[in-house]
Design a protein around this motif. Structure first.
Motif, PDB file in Angstrom:
ATOM      1  N   ASP A   1      -1.167 -42.494   4.617  1.00  0.00           N
ATOM      2  CA  ASP A   1      -2.270 -42.139   3.725  1.00  0.00           C
ATOM      3  C   ASP A   1      -3.533 -42.929   4.054  1.00  0.00           C
TER       4      ASP A   1
ATOM      5  N   ALA B   1      -6.642 -44.329   6.921  1.00  0.00           N
ATOM      6  CA  ALA B   1      -7.641 -43.668   7.748  1.00  0.00           C
ATOM      7  C   ALA B   1      -7.020 -43.067   9.005  1.00  0.00           C
TER       8      ALA B   1
ATOM      9  N   PRO C   1       2.000 -41.063  -0.198  1.00  0.00           N
ATOM     10  CA  PRO C   1       2.712 -41.505  -1.392  1.00  0.00           C
ATOM     11  C   PRO C   1       2.247 -40.718  -2.616  1.00  0.00           C
TER      12      PRO C   1
ATOM     13  N   ALA D   1     -15.242 -53.009  11.578  1.00  0.00           N
ATOM     14  CA  ALA D   1     -16.188 -52.835  12.680  1.00  0.00           C
ATOM     15  C   ALA D   1     -15.584 -51.767  13.574  1.00  0.00           C
TER      16      ALA D   1
ATOM     17  N   VAL E   1     -15.083 -62.114   6.590  1.00  0.00           N
ATOM     18  CA  VAL E   1     -13.644 -62.080   6.906  1.00  0.00           C
ATOM     19  C   VAL E   1     -13.308 -63.497   7.370  1.00  0.00           C
TER      20      VAL E   1
ATOM     21  N   PHE F   1      -5.553 -60.865   2.795  1.00  0.00           N
ATOM     22  CA  PHE F   1      -4.536 -60.090   3.517  1.00  0.00           C
ATOM     23  C   PHE F   1      -3.760 -61.020   4.447  1.00  0.00           C
TER      24      PHE F   1
ATOM     25  N   GLY G   1      -1.543 -46.159  15.002  1.00  0.00           N
ATOM     26  CA  GLY G   1      -2.144 -47.134  14.095  1.00  0.00           C
ATOM     27  C   GLY G   1      -1.258 -48.344  13.892  1.00  0.00           C
TER      28      GLY G   1
ATOM     29  N   PRO H   1      -7.106 -59.846  13.243  1.00  0.00           N
ATOM     30  CA  PRO H   1      -8.401 -59.154  13.129  1.00  0.00           C
ATOM     31  C   PRO H   1      -9.579 -59.907  13.732  1.00  0.00           C
TER      32      PRO H   1
ATOM     33  N   GLY I   1     -11.665 -57.658  15.491  1.00  0.00           N
ATOM     34  CA  GLY I   1     -12.012 -56.425  14.770  1.00  0.00           C
ATOM     35  C   GLY I   1     -11.557 -55.186  15.503  1.00  0.00           C
TER      36      GLY I   1
ATOM     37  N   GLY J   1      -7.975 -53.626  15.194  1.00  0.00           N
ATOM     38  CA  GLY J   1      -6.742 -52.937  14.798  1.00  0.00           C
ATOM     39  C   GLY J   1      -6.965 -51.449  14.574  1.00  0.00           C
TER      40      GLY J   1
HETATM   41  C1  LIG Z   1      -9.043 -58.590   7.032  1.00  0.00           C
HETATM   42  C2  LIG Z   1      -8.925 -57.487   8.039  1.00  0.00           C
HETATM   43  C3  LIG Z   1     -10.044 -57.063   8.705  1.00  0.00           C
HETATM   44  C4  LIG Z   1      -9.949 -56.061   9.665  1.00  0.00           C
HETATM   45  N1  LIG Z   1     -11.069 -55.682  10.323  1.00  0.00           N
HETATM   46  C5  LIG Z   1     -10.987 -54.705  11.253  1.00  0.00           C
HETATM   47  C6  LIG Z   1     -12.142 -54.297  11.957  1.00  0.00           C
HETATM   48  O1  LIG Z   1     -13.242 -54.815  11.765  1.00  0.00           O
HETATM   49  N2  LIG Z   1     -12.020 -53.303  12.887  1.00  0.00           N
HETATM   50  C7  LIG Z   1     -10.819 -52.722  13.143  1.00  0.00           C
HETATM   51  O2  LIG Z   1     -10.761 -51.847  14.010  1.00  0.00           O
HETATM   52  N3  LIG Z   1      -9.695 -53.105  12.483  1.00  0.00           N
HETATM   53  C8  LIG Z   1      -9.752 -54.062  11.539  1.00  0.00           C
HETATM   54  N4  LIG Z   1      -8.635 -54.440  10.867  1.00  0.00           N
HETATM   55  C9  LIG Z   1      -7.358 -53.743  11.125  1.00  0.00           C
HETATM   56  C10 LIG Z   1      -7.263 -52.466  10.259  1.00  0.00           C
HETATM   57  O3  LIG Z   1      -7.416 -52.793   8.913  1.00  0.00           O
HETATM   58  C11 LIG Z   1      -5.936 -51.785  10.470  1.00  0.00           C
HETATM   59  O4  LIG Z   1      -5.637 -51.730  11.835  1.00  0.00           O
HETATM   60  C12 LIG Z   1      -6.010 -50.356   9.904  1.00  0.00           C
HETATM   61  O5  LIG Z   1      -6.299 -50.393   8.534  1.00  0.00           O
HETATM   62  C13 LIG Z   1      -4.706 -49.645  10.143  1.00  0.00           C
HETATM   63  O6  LIG Z   1      -4.811 -48.361   9.607  1.00  0.00           O
HETATM   64  P1  LIG Z   1      -3.489 -47.498   9.374  1.00  0.00           P
HETATM   65  O7  LIG Z   1      -3.982 -46.221   8.737  1.00  0.00           O
HETATM   66  O8  LIG Z   1      -2.698 -47.438  10.603  1.00  0.00           O
HETATM   67  O9  LIG Z   1      -2.638 -48.356   8.344  1.00  0.00           O
HETATM   68  P2  LIG Z   1      -2.928 -48.650   6.816  1.00  0.00           P
HETATM   69  O10 LIG Z   1      -4.377 -48.775   6.563  1.00  0.00           O
HETATM   70  O11 LIG Z   1      -2.043 -49.794   6.442  1.00  0.00           O
HETATM   71  O12 LIG Z   1      -2.447 -47.351   6.093  1.00  0.00           O
HETATM   72  C14 LIG Z   1      -1.082 -47.003   6.031  1.00  0.00           C
HETATM   73  C15 LIG Z   1      -0.930 -45.994   4.908  1.00  0.00           C
HETATM   74  O13 LIG Z   1       0.376 -45.477   4.906  1.00  0.00           O
HETATM   75  C16 LIG Z   1       0.791 -45.331   3.567  1.00  0.00           C
HETATM   76  N5  LIG Z   1       2.244 -45.431   3.554  1.00  0.00           N
HETATM   77  C17 LIG Z   1       3.027 -46.518   3.689  1.00  0.00           C
HETATM   78  N6  LIG Z   1       4.324 -46.179   3.607  1.00  0.00           N
HETATM   79  C18 LIG Z   1       4.358 -44.838   3.421  1.00  0.00           C
HETATM   80  C19 LIG Z   1       5.398 -43.896   3.265  1.00  0.00           C
HETATM   81  N7  LIG Z   1       6.699 -44.257   3.278  1.00  0.00           N
HETATM   82  N8  LIG Z   1       5.081 -42.596   3.070  1.00  0.00           N
HETATM   83  C20 LIG Z   1       3.782 -42.212   3.051  1.00  0.00           C
HETATM   84  N9  LIG Z   1       2.746 -43.058   3.193  1.00  0.00           N
HETATM   85  C21 LIG Z   1       3.044 -44.349   3.384  1.00  0.00           C
HETATM   86  C22 LIG Z   1       0.137 -46.463   2.817  1.00  0.00           C
HETATM   87  O14 LIG Z   1      -0.048 -46.106   1.461  1.00  0.00           O
HETATM   88  C23 LIG Z   1      -1.181 -46.584   3.524  1.00  0.00           C
HETATM   89  O15 LIG Z   1      -2.174 -45.801   2.896  1.00  0.00           O
HETATM   90  C24 LIG Z   1      -8.699 -55.464   9.938  1.00  0.00           C
HETATM   91  C25 LIG Z   1      -7.557 -55.903   9.263  1.00  0.00           C
HETATM   92  C26 LIG Z   1      -7.658 -56.907   8.326  1.00  0.00           C
HETATM   93  C27 LIG Z   1      -6.427 -57.389   7.619  1.00  0.00           C
END
Ligand SMILES: Cc1cc2nc3c(=O)[nH]c(=O)nc-3n(C[C@H](O)[C@H](O)[C@H](O)COP(=O)(O)OP(=O)(O)OC[C@H]3O[C@@H](n4cnc5c(N)ncnc54)[C@H](O)[C@@H]3O)c2cc1C
Length: 408
Positions: free
Chosen positions: A22, A24, A45, A67, A241, A286, A305, A313, A316, A318
């Motif tokens: 759910d 990005a 979810p 970023a 951060v 976090f 992802g 991070p 920047g 992930g």
């Molecule tokens: C402090 C901080 C700063 C950061 N800054 C940067 C930055 O500047 N630039 C950058 O590129 N990256 C940055 N990152 C990394 C970035 O936040 C992550 O890499 C990114 O959010 C990952 O996205 P995602 O959608 O893969 O995972 P998530 O954002 O964790 O989303 C996962 C989703 O899956 C859903 N989910 C979980 N389990 C289930 C299930 N069983 N069924 C259905 N849905 C489920 C959750 O509800 C959630 O919405 C940063 C991270 C941190 C901690």
């Protein structure tokens, strides 16, 4: 295309691809796969608050910002998501200034002009991105959104079926795990992983700064106090951060945003002037860890992802890595031979191979930097300050570094 099955199992939805997640990355994957002509079910979810509802409840600045680099920009633009962002809340990064620590701190600086580009990166809020993705998904006819909790994943030669806790099922040729660091999909596939806590937490909050930031992102490697980044937001605002060792993070969380601003003065005062909390009550944190799954695919499953990699991070990157996963997955699926299905193990192995080097490089680089700059030892301090200064004076290496950071 999506078809609710008309047979006995009325509650089985069939589509080419089922995406679990759910965030990005899940939403972007759904849009990109739909644009490539696949029928997609996006399983999230149960009833999460939509980005629009969250924005209405809190119109202030989101402390969760990213970023995003040129790879992300390109992908989101091609999906018409970038233009749907609230542009007034997106800040281009025109320069990056990295500061070492100790009595003779080293330094490294680069800017968009020197890199022959309009912007090195863009800073945007999680909520802004979520809203734009939700808006685009409303117009994506090939995407069916389902809310529920997955309880089982069965895979065989015919396909994969995700069963939900209410008994409903989603049948697909391919399941994409975009469900974050604790990925349920990854767990169902018994994919092993390397896990290490950094013993740090990222403390985030937003501030007004007294002096103009001129679009510069500042980063301080402080040694004992961890790594501090102040990223430009539109106007005279910056987003913090602070990757702080756990004990310091506990202290910071017990303090007010004004006290945190006072601590930051040691580093930021000269460049940014006094910092004033934008939303005094909005400080979040976090846990920081490295997660390296041993595979990015399994029979009928691809991971994207944070489900596929979690990096520190400090650079920047992930989310940017996640966007690169999505772009590669679409490319691999689209270029497969006509006789191969989208869940074909060879096709998925190609996706994994294509991403391996980039992901490993980012894992190793961020991990190495986190260790090198996390140690509060004088000889290492000298080495890292020397390294920063040296890098700053080596134009070819510096250009390659910038280019890679920009995702070009
Ligand atoms: C402090 C901080 C700063 C950061 N800054 C940067 C930055 O500047 N630039 C950058 O590129 N990256 C940055 N990152 C990394 C970035 O936040 C992550 O890499 C990114 O959010 C990952 O996205 P995602 O959608 O893969 O995972 P998530 O954002 O964790 O989303 C996962 C989703 O899956 C859903 N989910 C979980 N389990 C289930 C299930 N069983 N069924 C259905 N849905 C489920 C959750 O509800 C959630 O919405 C940063 C991270 C941190 C901690």
């Amino acid at each position: 295309m999506n078809n609710p099955s008309s047979s006995a199992a009325l509650r089985v939805t069939e589509s080419d691809i089922c995406i679990v997640g759910d965030g990005a990355i899940a939403k972007t994957t759904a849009l990109a796969l739909a644009q490539a002509g696949f029928g997609v079910t996006l399983l999230s979810p149960a009833s999460p608050p939509s980005a629009a509802v969250a924005a209405a409840a809190d119109p202030g600045w989101d402390a969760r910002v990213y970023a995003l680099n040129h790879t992300a920009h390109h992908l989101l633009s091609s999906l018409k998501v970038w233009d749907a962002l609230d542009a007034a809340r997106v800040a281009p990064v025109d320069a990056m200034i990295v500061n070492g620590d100790g009595a003779r701190p080293g330094g490294l600086a680069f800017d968009a002009y020197g890199a022959h580009t309009g912007a090195l990166a863009w800073i945007l809020e999680d909520r802004n991105l979520g809203q734009a993705l939700d808006a685009a998904l409303k117009f994506a006819h090939n995407v069916k959104r389902v809310h529920g909790r997955a309880t089982a994943l069965l895979r065989d030669d015919d396909g994969a079926t995700v069963t939900l806790d209410d008994g409903a099922g989603i049948k697909a040729q391919l399941v994409v795990g975009a469900d974050g660091a604790q990925s349920w999909v990854r767990g169902q596939c018994d994919i092993g992983l390397d896990y290490r806590s950094y013993g740090q937490r990222a403390v985030v909050s937003n501030f007004d700064c007294a002096k103009p930031h001129h679009g510069a992102a500042h980063q301080w490697f402080t040694g004992a106090e961890g790594i501090i980044a102040l990223l430009p937001l539109p106007g005279n605002k910056v987003s913090l951060v602070w990757s702080a060792p756990d004990a310091l993070a506990d202290t910071l969380r017990a303090e007010s945003a004004a006290q945190i601003a006072a601590r930051l003065a040691v580093y930021a005062d000269e460049k940014l002037g006094a910092l004033t909390p934008l939303q005094p009550e909005l400080v979040r944190d976090f846990p920081l860890r490295l997660i390296r799954p041993h595979a990015m695919s399994a029979p009928r499953v691809a991971l994207v992802g944070d489900a596929a990699h979690v990096v520190h991070p400090l650079a920047g990157h992930g989310m940017n890595l996640g966007f690169a996963d999505v772009a590669q997955l679409i490319k691999t699926l689209s270029e497969r031979e006509p006789q191969r299905g989208i869940g074909d193990s060879r096709v998925l192995a190609r996706y994994e191979r294509a991403r391996k080097e980039d992901v490993l490089l980012m894992l190793l680089t961020t991990d190495g930097l986190a260790r090198l700059f996390g140690a509060d030892i004088e000889p290492l301090r000298v080495v890292r300050n020397f390294g920063l200064n040296l890098l700053d004076k080596l134009p070819v290496l510096k250009r390659r570094l910038i280019s890679h950071a920009m995702g070009k």
